[in-house]
Design a protein around this motif. Sequence first.
Motif, short mmCIF file in Angstrom:
data_model
loop_
_atom_site.label_atom_id
_atom_site.label_comp_id
_atom_site.label_asym_id
_atom_site.label_seq_id
_atom_site.Cartn_x
_atom_site.Cartn_y
_atom_site.Cartn_z
N ALA A 1 -11.50 -2.62 -0.74
CA ALA A 1 -10.39 -1.67 -0.90
C ALA A 1 -9.11 -2.45 -1.12
N ASP B 1 -4.79 3.65 -3.41
CA ASP B 1 -5.91 2.93 -2.79
C ASP B 1 -7.06 2.98 -3.77
N ARG C 1 -4.80 -1.76 -1.93
CA ARG C 1 -3.71 -0.78 -2.08
C ARG C 1 -2.61 -1.42 -2.91
N ASP D 1 1.56 5.09 -4.05
CA ASP D 1 0.62 4.17 -3.39
C ASP D 1 -0.78 4.58 -3.83
#
Length: 111
Positions: A35, A81, A37, A79
Amino acid sequence: MHTIDCQQLAEFADDDSVWQDLQWTPQAEQGAVAAARIRATIKNAPGVLGQVTTLIGDAGGNIINLVMSHRQQDFFDVDIDMEVEDAKHATTIMAALRTNPSVDTVERARG
């Protein structure tokens, strides 16, 4: 666990007893999904968010969450992800986003 550029690590710079290097084994890196961001400032105009998400998808990233904030008349922050293969993959996606004239800034988000 902190990233190497974390501001909190400065207070431990001279204490080798608290440092432990971590890395993936070559076997773990194969087919791995991580993951990442990113935070981008993009133009507030019709179709721009679609362009951004298409660039991410075309580069092989999978968006798992998206939050828009600090909306102003001309720009807003987002933002994102996303699932990526590794840090290089995230960097490649960020570079692709920077090629879009409607994207003002792109950076890895911290925290």
